[in-house]
Enzyme design. Structure first.
Site, short mmCIF file in Angstrom:
data_model
loop_
_atom_site.label_atom_id
_atom_site.label_comp_id
_atom_site.label_asym_id
_atom_site.label_seq_id
_atom_site.Cartn_x
_atom_site.Cartn_y
_atom_site.Cartn_z
N LEU A 262 58.03 30.78 33.78
CA LEU A 262 57.23 31.99 33.61
C LEU A 262 57.98 33.23 34.06
O LEU A 262 57.45 34.34 33.96
CB LEU A 262 55.92 31.87 34.41
CG LEU A 262 55.10 30.59 34.20
CD1 LEU A 262 53.90 30.58 35.15
CD2 LEU A 262 54.63 30.48 32.76
N TYR B 60 62.45 44.15 24.49
CA TYR B 60 61.69 43.07 25.16
C TYR B 60 61.57 41.88 24.22
O TYR B 60 61.83 40.73 24.60
CB TYR B 60 60.31 43.59 25.56
CG TYR B 60 59.42 42.53 26.18
CD1 TYR B 60 59.64 42.05 27.46
CD2 TYR B 60 58.32 42.02 25.47
CE1 TYR B 60 58.83 41.07 28.02
CE2 TYR B 60 57.49 41.06 26.03
CZ TYR B 60 57.75 40.59 27.30
OH TYR B 60 56.93 39.63 27.84
N LYS C 119 63.06 37.95 24.49
CA LYS C 119 62.20 36.76 24.42
C LYS C 119 62.67 35.82 23.31
O LYS C 119 62.68 34.59 23.48
CB LYS C 119 60.75 37.18 24.19
CG LYS C 119 60.07 37.77 25.42
CD LYS C 119 59.95 36.74 26.52
CE LYS C 119 59.10 37.21 27.68
NZ LYS C 119 59.00 36.20 28.76
N ASN D 124 48.56 39.50 24.34
CA ASN D 124 48.26 40.19 25.59
C ASN D 124 47.45 39.26 26.48
O ASN D 124 46.53 38.58 26.03
CB ASN D 124 47.44 41.46 25.31
CG ASN D 124 48.24 42.47 24.52
OD1 ASN D 124 49.22 43.01 24.99
ND2 ASN D 124 47.80 42.74 23.29
N PRO E 183 0.94 35.76 55.20
CA PRO E 183 0.00 34.67 55.48
C PRO E 183 -1.42 34.99 55.02
O PRO E 183 -1.93 36.10 55.23
CB PRO E 183 0.06 34.55 57.01
CG PRO E 183 1.46 35.00 57.35
CD PRO E 183 1.75 36.11 56.38
N GLY E 184 -2.04 34.04 54.32
CA GLY E 184 -3.42 34.16 53.88
C GLY E 184 -3.64 35.01 52.64
O GLY E 184 -4.78 35.13 52.17
#
Length: 397
Positions: free
Chosen positions: A63, A117, A121, A146, A307-308
């Site tokens: 890589l 580039y 490659k 990409n 509560p209740g």
């Protein structure tokens, strides 16, 4: 298996190493055929270790490379040059380990890709092919489009830059909202790397810039990819940014670009944005807080009853709900407004169950405790609309 990863500190290298470690340590059991003994992480500054790694490795992920050098001639040195060094060192030890090469669509040298580039490659690809013929080593050449993963903003990924800028309230520019890009998400790339380790990559050839699956092809294919415009990316990111205010979660089906982009966006949030306040509607009975809205599945809320206290005593024409008590002790009652049929359910956080509130049945929820709050997760098939609430008061019993 001992695996060498070159460029181990780059975006792809970091993600790959992290996930190879999960396989090695048995944390990821989705690839039982992959057995990893050691991971060699090579990057700039590790030159002294390259001999040892090339002598002992059983597989190579190459890589390493450069994509933004100061001088254009450094493309060839950093990309093609290192490949020749790597392969020469493997030859030195007669190591015929399989090699994966990270190349690029720019190696096609088509249109705007005809640059230094891409030439570097392509040179790396051709040298690796020659090496394979000379040594019989298996090679896996990937021409990536990409890439989309967590990387340094304002560097070589527009998506990373947009994510960072929008998450951190920074300015950014888009040259052309209609410009379309093809993106490969890092998790999908990693899965393709696992395929290499299992010697079952998807092979292909190229028709211009388009891959064509071919089991005898000399290239390998990582998929799926997503073709989206820069405008679509930014619009989605703005939705994500506003989600904590609107509570609206955009559609994110499994495998969708939006699902992957949201995960990436979150990785750029500054730490102070990891949490956000929700609006609690509080009264003397307790509170009701909406958590999430969705485009097609309604909303999720949290109801707290003191509560209740009894809450509800209403019915709906078409709206339906689910009540899920997660803490406390309560009673849910429902009555059919037409037939008078009645049913009730005693519910508790000690045994979590889901109870449907059926259209046409008036219903309530009663906190049976005298000391503890009753906490209920409530889902509803639609977002509350004050102009059309579909909610009608009627005491259950």
């Amino acid at each position: 298996m001992r695996i060498l990863v070159t460029g181990a500190k780059g975006m792809v290298g970091t993600a790959l190493v992290n996930n190879l470690k999960n396989l090695k340590d048995g944390k990821n059991k989705t690839r039982p055929n992959i057995h990893i003994e050691e991971i060699y992480e090579y990057d700039l500054g590790d030159e002294a270790k390259l001999d040892e790694y090339c002598k002992n490795c059983d597989f190579v992920f190459n890589l390493a490379g450069v994509n933004r050098p100061t001088n254009p001639e450094d493309f060839m040195k950093g990309n093609f040059g290192f490949t020749t060094t790597l392969l020469g060192t493997l030859k030195k030890y007669n190591n015929k380990a399989p090699i994966m090469l990270s190349s690029s669509l720019q190696a096609t040298l088509i249109g705007r890709y005809n640059g230094e580039y891409g030439k570097s490659k392509l040179a790396g690809e051709e040298y690796l092919e020659k090496y394979s013929k000379e040594t019989d080593a298996k090679v896996y050449i990937y021409r990536f489009p990409n890439l989309m993963g967590h990387s340094k903003p304002k560097y070589n990924s527009a998506v990373s830059t947009f994510c960072w800028a929008i998450a951190n309230d920074e300015e950014f520019n888009i040259s052309d909202r209609s410009n379309e890009v093809e993106l490969l998400y890092i998790d999908d790339l990693i899965e393709s790397m696992y395929d290499c380790l299992e010697n079952k990559p998807t092979r292909c050839e190229y028709d211009g810039l388009n891959p064509v699956v071919n089991e005898k092809g000399k290239y390998c294919l990582a998929f799926p990819t997503h073709k989206v415009t820069l405008g679509e990316i930014v619009d989605l990111l703005q939705e994500f940014k506003n989600q904590h205010i609107s509570l609206m979660m955009p559609k994110m089906p499994e495998g969708s670009f939006a699902k992957k982009l949201f995960s990436l966006y979150l990785s750029y949030l500054p730490k102070e944005k990891f949490k956000y306040a929700l609006k609690m509607n509080v009264d003397d009975r307790g509170s009701f807080t909406e958590l999430v809205h969705t485009l097609d599945c309604g909303q999720v809320s949290i109801n707290i009853s003191k509560p209740g206290i009894t809450k509800g005593n209403h019915w709906h024409n078409s709206k339906w709900e689910q009540f899920i008590v997660v803490a406390g002790h309560g009673l849910i009652q429902e009555r059919n407004i037409n037939t008078g049929e009645f049913i009730e359910f005693e519910v508790s956080g000690d045994k979590i169950e889901s109870v449907y509130m059926i259209p046409g049945w008036t219903h309530n929820i009663i906190n049976l405790s005298k000391t503890e709050n009753l906490v209920t997760v409530m889902t509803c098939n639609e977002i509350f609309n004050k102009d059309k609430p579909d909610t009608f008061f009627e005491i259950v019993k």
